[in-house]
Design a protein around this motif. Structure first.
Motif, PDB file in Angstrom:
ATOM      1  N   MET A 111     -91.318 -56.918  36.689  1.00  0.00           N
ATOM      2  CA  MET A 111     -92.194 -56.837  35.510  1.00  0.00           C
ATOM      3  C   MET A 111     -90.882 -58.396  35.804  1.00  0.00           C
ATOM      4  SD  MET A 111     -93.763 -55.854  32.157  1.00  0.00           S
ATOM      5  CE  MET A 111     -93.851 -57.095  31.038  1.00  0.00           C
ATOM      6  N   ASP A 112     -91.758 -60.313  35.719  1.00  0.00           N
ATOM      7  CA  ASP A 112     -90.554 -61.374  35.225  1.00  0.00           C
ATOM      8  C   ASP A 112     -90.747 -60.776  33.804  1.00  0.00           C
ATOM      9  OD1 ASP A 112     -90.523 -62.059  37.570  1.00  0.00           O
ATOM     10  OD2 ASP A 112     -93.081 -63.416  37.370  1.00  0.00           O
ATOM     11  N   PRO A 113     -89.554 -61.830  32.785  1.00  0.00           N
ATOM     12  CA  PRO A 113     -88.720 -61.730  31.871  1.00  0.00           C
ATOM     13  C   PRO A 113     -89.137 -62.729  30.492  1.00  0.00           C
ATOM     14  CG  PRO A 113     -87.963 -62.922  33.009  1.00  0.00           C
ATOM     15  CD  PRO A 113     -88.424 -62.096  33.987  1.00  0.00           C
ATOM     16  N   VAL A 114     -90.222 -61.987  29.414  1.00  0.00           N
ATOM     17  CA  VAL A 114     -90.581 -63.271  28.513  1.00  0.00           C
ATOM     18  C   VAL A 114     -89.540 -64.432  28.509  1.00  0.00           C
ATOM     19  CG1 VAL A 114     -91.176 -63.614  26.170  1.00  0.00           C
ATOM     20  CG2 VAL A 114     -91.888 -61.378  27.873  1.00  0.00           C
ATOM     21  N   ARG A 115     -89.933 -65.422  28.073  1.00  0.00           N
ATOM     22  CA  ARG A 115     -88.871 -66.624  28.032  1.00  0.00           C
ATOM     23  C   ARG A 115     -89.002 -66.712  26.183  1.00  0.00           C
ATOM     24  NH1 ARG A 115     -85.067 -68.393  31.976  1.00  0.00           N
ATOM     25  NH2 ARG A 115     -86.379 -68.500  34.066  1.00  0.00           N
ATOM     26  N   TYR A 116     -87.874 -67.212  25.956  1.00  0.00           N
ATOM     27  CA  TYR A 116     -87.162 -67.402  24.561  1.00  0.00           C
ATOM     28  C   TYR A 116     -86.645 -68.624  24.660  1.00  0.00           C
ATOM     29  CZ  TYR A 116     -87.777 -62.295  24.812  1.00  0.00           C
ATOM     30  OH  TYR A 116     -88.737 -61.169  23.885  1.00  0.00           O
ATOM     31  N   ARG A 117     -87.970 -69.565  23.238  1.00  0.00           N
ATOM     32  CA  ARG A 117     -87.191 -71.025  22.285  1.00  0.00           C
ATOM     33  C   ARG A 117     -86.905 -71.193  21.417  1.00  0.00           C
ATOM     34  NH1 ARG A 117     -92.654 -74.318  24.858  1.00  0.00           N
ATOM     35  NH2 ARG A 117     -92.606 -73.955  27.024  1.00  0.00           N
ATOM     36  N   ILE A 118     -86.083 -71.521  21.121  1.00  0.00           N
ATOM     37  CA  ILE A 118     -85.022 -71.613  20.048  1.00  0.00           C
ATOM     38  C   ILE A 118     -84.357 -72.910  19.720  1.00  0.00           C
ATOM     39  CG2 ILE A 118     -85.256 -68.966  19.171  1.00  0.00           C
ATOM     40  CD1 ILE A 118     -82.213 -68.745  19.950  1.00  0.00           C
ATOM     41  N   LEU A 119     -84.858 -73.534  20.130  1.00  0.00           N
ATOM     42  CA  LEU A 119     -84.457 -74.740  20.447  1.00  0.00           C
ATOM     43  C   LEU A 119     -85.978 -75.900  20.079  1.00  0.00           C
ATOM     44  CD1 LEU A 119     -82.053 -75.486  23.509  1.00  0.00           C
ATOM     45  CD2 LEU A 119     -80.871 -75.387  21.111  1.00  0.00           C
ATOM     46  N   GLY A 120     -85.634 -75.653  18.209  1.00  0.00           N
ATOM     47  CA  GLY A 120     -87.457 -76.107  17.664  1.00  0.00           C
ATOM     48  C   GLY A 120     -87.702 -75.210  17.297  1.00  0.00           C
ATOM     49  N   THR A 121     -89.205 -74.402  17.253  1.00  0.00           N
ATOM     50  CA  THR A 121     -89.714 -73.687  16.570  1.00  0.00           C
ATOM     51  C   THR A 121     -89.711 -72.524  17.505  1.00  0.00           C
ATOM     52  OG1 THR A 121     -91.347 -75.385  15.401  1.00  0.00           O
ATOM     53  CG2 THR A 121     -92.387 -73.159  15.868  1.00  0.00           C
ATOM     54  N   THR A 122     -89.691 -71.402  16.789  1.00  0.00           N
ATOM     55  CA  THR A 122     -88.756 -69.770  18.164  1.00  0.00           C
ATOM     56  C   THR A 122     -90.339 -69.917  18.304  1.00  0.00           C
ATOM     57  OG1 THR A 122     -87.352 -69.629  16.626  1.00  0.00           O
ATOM     58  CG2 THR A 122     -88.865 -68.082  17.837  1.00  0.00           C
ATOM     59  N   GLN A 123     -90.263 -69.661  19.782  1.00  0.00           N
ATOM     60  CA  GLN A 123     -91.999 -69.409  20.511  1.00  0.00           C
ATOM     61  C   GLN A 123     -90.915 -68.141  21.298  1.00  0.00           C
ATOM     62  OE1 GLN A 123     -92.680 -73.149  22.318  1.00  0.00           O
ATOM     63  NE2 GLN A 123     -94.703 -72.754  20.859  1.00  0.00           N
ATOM     64  N   ALA A 124     -92.097 -67.345  21.967  1.00  0.00           N
ATOM     65  CA  ALA A 124     -92.260 -66.911  22.983  1.00  0.00           C
ATOM     66  C   ALA A 124     -92.802 -66.762  24.184  1.00  0.00           C
ATOM     67  CB  ALA A 124     -91.934 -64.897  22.875  1.00  0.00           C
ATOM     68  N   LEU A 125     -92.370 -66.964  25.717  1.00  0.00           N
ATOM     69  CA  LEU A 125     -93.464 -67.713  26.231  1.00  0.00           C
ATOM     70  C   LEU A 125     -93.522 -66.227  27.763  1.00  0.00           C
ATOM     71  CD1 LEU A 125     -92.065 -70.826  27.435  1.00  0.00           C
ATOM     72  CD2 LEU A 125     -93.833 -70.637  26.240  1.00  0.00           C
ATOM     73  N   ARG A 126     -94.833 -65.925  27.843  1.00  0.00           N
ATOM     74  CA  ARG A 126     -95.501 -64.608  29.295  1.00  0.00           C
ATOM     75  C   ARG A 126     -94.560 -65.510  30.097  1.00  0.00           C
ATOM     76  NH1 ARG A 126     -99.939 -64.440  25.809  1.00  0.00           N
ATOM     77  NH2 ARG A 126    -100.129 -62.314  25.159  1.00  0.00           N
ATOM     78  N   PRO A 127     -94.528 -64.869  31.787  1.00  0.00           N
ATOM     79  CA  PRO A 127     -93.958 -65.169  32.589  1.00  0.00           C
ATOM     80  C   PRO A 127     -94.940 -67.078  32.857  1.00  0.00           C
ATOM     81  CG  PRO A 127     -94.329 -62.914  32.674  1.00  0.00           C
ATOM     82  CD  PRO A 127     -94.469 -63.395  30.909  1.00  0.00           C
TER      83      PRO A 127
ATOM     84  N   ASP B 238     -91.133 -52.583  25.076  1.00  0.00           N
ATOM     85  CA  ASP B 238     -89.393 -52.720  25.405  1.00  0.00           C
ATOM     86  C   ASP B 238     -88.544 -54.157  24.959  1.00  0.00           C
ATOM     87  OD1 ASP B 238     -90.093 -50.417  26.655  1.00  0.00           O
ATOM     88  OD2 ASP B 238     -90.526 -51.461  28.490  1.00  0.00           O
ATOM     89  N   ALA B 239     -89.203 -55.066  24.378  1.00  0.00           N
ATOM     90  CA  ALA B 239     -88.376 -56.140  24.489  1.00  0.00           C
ATOM     91  C   ALA B 239     -87.585 -56.141  23.322  1.00  0.00           C
ATOM     92  CB  ALA B 239     -89.146 -56.988  23.605  1.00  0.00           C
ATOM     93  N   VAL B 240     -87.347 -55.235  22.278  1.00  0.00           N
ATOM     94  CA  VAL B 240     -86.675 -55.039  21.114  1.00  0.00           C
ATOM     95  C   VAL B 240     -86.123 -53.601  20.867  1.00  0.00           C
ATOM     96  CG1 VAL B 240     -85.673 -55.124  19.208  1.00  0.00           C
ATOM     97  CG2 VAL B 240     -87.718 -56.596  19.538  1.00  0.00           C
ATOM     98  N   ALA B 241     -85.079 -52.884  21.444  1.00  0.00           N
ATOM     99  CA  ALA B 241     -84.632 -52.028  21.823  1.00  0.00           C
ATOM    100  C   ALA B 241     -83.695 -51.545  20.808  1.00  0.00           C
ATOM    101  CB  ALA B 241     -82.904 -52.027  22.633  1.00  0.00           C
TER     102      ALA B 241
END
Length: 137
Positions: free
Chosen positions: A1-17, A80-83
């Protein structure tokens, strides 16, 4: 499974693959994601998470409130994103899954290219790094 990508350089976001934004609602939930993403792959102690998320003004049951927030983040991102680790929590992402860490890597590559006398490569790599920023840098 491809990872979620995270943006914190600006408004915090999570992106699906596929690039769609994962809804991460609420300032505290985004703050928690940001604190974890800043330390990707490392366990962040509960005390530090509480201090950062609640900006030094924690609720009466800070541990319980943090557990509830982590539960909400897991529901948004996937279980599984947060252990859970001894004394804290860890975002199960690699550094390259987070725009800040990619930015730092690319900026370093750009500086090395400059010092190696390759301004054309440096320009390309530094442009890629700058493109990771959303909003004013």
């Amino acid at each position: 499974m491809d990872p979620v990508r995270y943006r914190i350089l600006g408004t915090t976001q999570a992106l699906r693959p596929d690039g769609t934004v994962v809804p991460v609602g609420g300032a505290r939930l985004r703050a928690l994601l940001t604190v974890l993403a800043l330390r990707a792959g490392r366990t962040v102690p509960v005390r530090l998470l509480v201090d950062e998320v609640w900006d030094g003004e924690p609720p009466a049951d800070a541990t319980g409130a943090l557990q509830a927030l982590v539960g909400r983040l897991r529901r948004a991102l996937g279980a599984d994103a947060v252990a859970s680790d001894d004394g804290g929590y860890r975002l199960t992402a690699t550094a390259d899954d987070i725009d800040l860490h990619r930015f730092e890597r690319l900026a370093g590559e750009g500086l090395r290219a400059l010092s190696d006398g390759d301004p054309a490569k440096a320009g390309l790599v530094l442009d890629d790094a700058l493109a990771l920023w959303r909003g004013p840098a």
